[in-house]
Enzyme design. Structure first.
Site: not given
Length: 279
Positions: A148, A210
């Protein structure tokens, strides 16, 4: 009288059903490792909690979960982070645990570290990743891990992991959605390596939005689309870090430390906190 003790698992969270199934599997692993302990969940992302609430699914913040555990008359709690790095989300988690201990009904807490909390974790995680690369991968094919990322100082641990992976396999690389380790320099490195195929693997706890959108989605800005636009064949692997048994064992080891310290504190009458709770 025996002290009632619970485990609270704290994840960023996801609204994807597949992610919830994987988290349930991890919970089963925790219950097997700590039989007889009550296990609860908290999601640290307010946006995820709001989205789930809109779907009629109730989830707790860390503060609410700890208050609920206290209301159920548990006196001690081992909180385990399912974050990957000690970034902002983990800092927020530390503050919530500290506040519950100072102002709530919980007598003692310990907090288990995230996946990559220090050099030993980096070493163990690199070995876990390399042991679990796609078996179909050919030696001349690259592997790109997508984390991330963050602009928090904790982002530096990604660089440590990337360096350790490169030492053992130069075609295994690591980048992040946010922070300084962006995709473009990695594409340049892949061109220099003269590879034609890239295996794309998430370094996130679960396969959530994501992964489905930003990593492997069909939109022009996904990593998959950008890798293909750069001239490489791309093979996404839809498998989060929790599904890598060797990586999940690192989280379990941190929880083992937190539970052991909690039990030791309980026996001696001392105060917990495996991870320092100072902001």
């Amino acid at each position: 009288m025996m002290t009632r003790s619970a485990i609270l698992l704290a994840a960023f969270g996801s609204s994807e059903p597949q992610a919830h199934r994987i988290l349930a599997r991890f919970e089963a692993k925790v219950r097997e490792a700590f039989p007889g302990r009550t296990v609860r969940w908290a999601f640290t992302s307010g946006r995820i909690r709001e989205r789930l609430a809109g779907e009629g699914k109730k989830t707790d913040s860390v503060s609410k979960a700890l208050a609920r555990v206290g209301f159920e008359r548990f006196e001690t709690v081992a909180v385990q982070s399912l974050h990957v790095i000690p970034g902002k989300e983990f800092e927020d988690l530390k503050r919530a645990v500290r506040d519950a201990e100072e102002n709530g009904p919980i007598a003692r807490t310990t907090l288990g570290a995230p996946l990559l909390a220090g050099p030993d974790d980096v070493e163990a995680a690199a070995a876990a990743i390399l042991r679990n690369l796609p078996p179909e991968r050919s030696p001349h094919e690259a592997v790109l891990l997508m984390g991330h990322g963050t602009w928090h100082q904790g982002d530096a641990v990604y660089d440590s992991l990337a360096a350790r992976l490169a030492e053992q396999d130069p075609l295994v690389k690591l980048g992040t959605l946010e922070g300084i380790d962006s995709l473009e320099p990695l594409l340049d490195a892949l061109r220099r390596d003269t590879v034609n195929t890239v295996w794309l693997i998430p370094l996130l706890a679960v396969v959530g939005a994501h992964v489905q959108r930003d990593m492997a989605g069909d939109g022009p800005n996904s990593w998959k689309s950008r890798i293909e636009a750069a001239g490489f064949a791309c093979k996404p692997v839809m498998r989060g870090a929790v599904e890598n048994e060797d990586l999940s064992d690192i989280w379990i080891s941190h929880l083992t430390t937190a539970v052991s310290e909690l039990d030791s504190d309980q026996a001696s009458g001392g105060q917990g906190n495996t991870v320092p709770l100072d902001p």
